[in-house]
Design a protein around this motif. Structure first.
Motif, PDB file in Angstrom:
ATOM      1  N   UNK A   1     -64.678  27.660  12.960  1.00  0.00           N
ATOM      2  CA  UNK A   1     -64.826  28.796  12.246  1.00  0.00           C
ATOM      3  C   UNK A   1     -66.362  28.981  11.780  1.00  0.00           C
ATOM      4  N   UNK A   2     -67.156  29.934  12.069  1.00  0.00           N
ATOM      5  CA  UNK A   2     -68.353  30.030  11.237  1.00  0.00           C
ATOM      6  C   UNK A   2     -68.481  31.442  10.660  1.00  0.00           C
ATOM      7  N   UNK A   3     -69.695  31.470   9.853  1.00  0.00           N
ATOM      8  CA  UNK A   3     -69.899  32.591   9.203  1.00  0.00           C
ATOM      9  C   UNK A   3     -70.836  33.598   9.908  1.00  0.00           C
ATOM     10  N   UNK A   4     -69.994  34.723  10.455  1.00  0.00           N
ATOM     11  CA  UNK A   4     -70.468  35.773  11.282  1.00  0.00           C
ATOM     12  C   UNK A   4     -71.442  36.705  10.586  1.00  0.00           C
ATOM     13  N   UNK A   5     -72.229  37.628  10.954  1.00  0.00           N
ATOM     14  CA  UNK A   5     -72.932  38.624  10.214  1.00  0.00           C
ATOM     15  C   UNK A   5     -71.928  39.526   9.493  1.00  0.00           C
ATOM     16  N   UNK A   6     -70.763  39.751  10.482  1.00  0.00           N
ATOM     17  CA  UNK A   6     -69.872  40.721   9.877  1.00  0.00           C
ATOM     18  C   UNK A   6     -68.972  40.157   8.376  1.00  0.00           C
ATOM     19  N   UNK A   7     -68.771  38.821   8.591  1.00  0.00           N
ATOM     20  CA  UNK A   7     -68.040  38.228   7.347  1.00  0.00           C
ATOM     21  C   UNK A   7     -69.199  38.057   6.204  1.00  0.00           C
ATOM     22  N   UNK A   8     -70.482  37.672   6.628  1.00  0.00           N
ATOM     23  CA  UNK A   8     -71.555  37.710   5.361  1.00  0.00           C
ATOM     24  C   UNK A   8     -71.680  39.107   4.669  1.00  0.00           C
ATOM     25  N   UNK A   9     -71.777  40.202   5.481  1.00  0.00           N
ATOM     26  CA  UNK A   9     -71.685  41.412   4.929  1.00  0.00           C
ATOM     27  C   UNK A   9     -70.516  41.889   3.959  1.00  0.00           C
ATOM     28  N   UNK A  10     -69.375  41.342   4.545  1.00  0.00           N
ATOM     29  CA  UNK A  10     -68.196  41.589   3.731  1.00  0.00           C
ATOM     30  C   UNK A  10     -68.179  40.792   2.430  1.00  0.00           C
ATOM     31  N   UNK A  11     -68.702  39.587   2.441  1.00  0.00           N
ATOM     32  CA  UNK A  11     -68.899  38.848   1.282  1.00  0.00           C
ATOM     33  C   UNK A  11     -69.711  39.654   0.305  1.00  0.00           C
ATOM     34  N   UNK A  12     -71.090  40.188   0.771  1.00  0.00           N
ATOM     35  CA  UNK A  12     -72.050  40.813   0.120  1.00  0.00           C
ATOM     36  C   UNK A  12     -71.280  42.008  -0.509  1.00  0.00           C
ATOM     37  N   UNK A  13     -70.492  42.725   0.091  1.00  0.00           N
ATOM     38  CA  UNK A  13     -69.617  43.899  -0.747  1.00  0.00           C
ATOM     39  C   UNK A  13     -68.884  43.392  -1.647  1.00  0.00           C
ATOM     40  N   UNK A  14     -68.148  42.218  -1.325  1.00  0.00           N
ATOM     41  CA  UNK A  14     -67.069  41.605  -2.525  1.00  0.00           C
ATOM     42  C   UNK A  14     -67.840  41.146  -3.651  1.00  0.00           C
ATOM     43  N   UNK A  15     -69.511  40.727  -3.680  1.00  0.00           N
ATOM     44  CA  UNK A  15     -69.931  40.279  -4.607  1.00  0.00           C
ATOM     45  C   UNK A  15     -70.640  41.376  -5.411  1.00  0.00           C
ATOM     46  N   UNK A  16     -70.448  42.515  -4.996  1.00  0.00           N
ATOM     47  CA  UNK A  16     -71.087  43.777  -5.776  1.00  0.00           C
ATOM     48  C   UNK A  16     -69.834  44.091  -6.756  1.00  0.00           C
ATOM     49  N   UNK A  17     -68.916  43.886  -6.704  1.00  0.00           N
ATOM     50  CA  UNK A  17     -67.773  44.277  -7.610  1.00  0.00           C
ATOM     51  C   UNK A  17     -67.778  43.551  -8.812  1.00  0.00           C
ATOM     52  N   UNK A  18     -67.694  44.480  -9.956  1.00  0.00           N
ATOM     53  CA  UNK A  18     -67.646  43.906 -11.414  1.00  0.00           C
ATOM     54  C   UNK A  18     -66.536  43.345 -11.810  1.00  0.00           C
ATOM     55  N   UNK A  19     -66.393  41.973 -11.729  1.00  0.00           N
ATOM     56  CA  UNK A  19     -65.115  41.278 -12.215  1.00  0.00           C
ATOM     57  C   UNK A  19     -64.679  41.453 -13.539  1.00  0.00           C
ATOM     58  N   UNK A  20     -65.797  41.843 -14.474  1.00  0.00           N
ATOM     59  CA  UNK A  20     -65.147  42.024 -15.874  1.00  0.00           C
ATOM     60  C   UNK A  20     -64.527  43.493 -16.166  1.00  0.00           C
ATOM     61  N   UNK A  21     -64.713  44.282 -15.327  1.00  0.00           N
ATOM     62  CA  UNK A  21     -64.013  45.425 -15.291  1.00  0.00           C
ATOM     63  C   UNK A  21     -63.369  45.986 -14.223  1.00  0.00           C
ATOM     64  N   UNK A  22     -62.168  45.628 -13.646  1.00  0.00           N
ATOM     65  CA  UNK A  22     -61.563  46.121 -12.712  1.00  0.00           C
ATOM     66  C   UNK A  22     -61.271  47.477 -12.331  1.00  0.00           C
ATOM     67  N   UNK A  23     -61.378  48.342 -13.637  1.00  0.00           N
ATOM     68  CA  UNK A  23     -61.465  49.887 -13.275  1.00  0.00           C
ATOM     69  C   UNK A  23     -62.730  50.200 -12.977  1.00  0.00           C
ATOM     70  N   UNK A  24     -63.606  49.603 -12.530  1.00  0.00           N
ATOM     71  CA  UNK A  24     -64.829  49.968 -12.085  1.00  0.00           C
ATOM     72  C   UNK A  24     -65.001  49.771 -10.475  1.00  0.00           C
ATOM     73  N   UNK A  25     -65.002  50.621  -9.855  1.00  0.00           N
ATOM     74  CA  UNK A  25     -65.103  50.592  -8.240  1.00  0.00           C
ATOM     75  C   UNK A  25     -66.426  50.507  -7.616  1.00  0.00           C
ATOM     76  N   UNK A  26     -66.426  50.561  -6.239  1.00  0.00           N
ATOM     77  CA  UNK A  26     -67.723  50.867  -5.591  1.00  0.00           C
ATOM     78  C   UNK A  26     -67.531  52.085  -4.843  1.00  0.00           C
ATOM     79  N   UNK A  27     -68.886  52.743  -4.362  1.00  0.00           N
ATOM     80  CA  UNK A  27     -68.798  53.744  -3.368  1.00  0.00           C
ATOM     81  C   UNK A  27     -70.077  53.347  -2.455  1.00  0.00           C
ATOM     82  N   UNK A  28     -69.522  53.217  -1.277  1.00  0.00           N
ATOM     83  CA  UNK A  28     -70.549  52.695  -0.290  1.00  0.00           C
ATOM     84  C   UNK A  28     -70.926  54.200   0.222  1.00  0.00           C
TER      85      UNK A  28
END
Length: 82
Positions: A1-28
């Motif tokens: 298994x390798x890191x595809x551009x699609x997986x990297x893009x998903x990881x980048x989105x996951x990295x944007x979430x604020x883990x200190x406040x789970x009531x804070x979401x994202x809007x793409x």
């Protein structure tokens, strides 16, 4: 298994979430990069977020975001130490 551009893009989105406040979401927004829009949709299809354009993390999404952000921290610290 390798890191595809699609997986990297998903990881980048996951990295944007604020883990200190789970009531804070994202809007793409519709003007975001097409890869980010598609990544947000895939995360929703995988059950990691509540909306196709981001939303909030599900319990599985929270776990995934924690792992993704921890990995980024480890890799960035290792790079600085070298």
């Amino acid at each position: 298994m390798s890191y595809t551009p699609e997986l990297v893009a998903e990881l980048e989105i996951l990295a944007l979430f604020n883990l200190d406040n789970t009531l804070e979401g994202l809007k793409i927004h519709h003007v975001a990069a097409p890869s980010a829009i598609a990544a947000a949709q895939r995360l929703n299809e995988k059950g990691l977020t509540t909306q196709v354009d981001g939303g909030y993390l599900t319990s599985l999404g929270l776990e995934a975001a924690r792992h993704a952000q921890a990995l980024l921290t480890i890799l960035n610290v290792s790079r600085k130490a070298a």
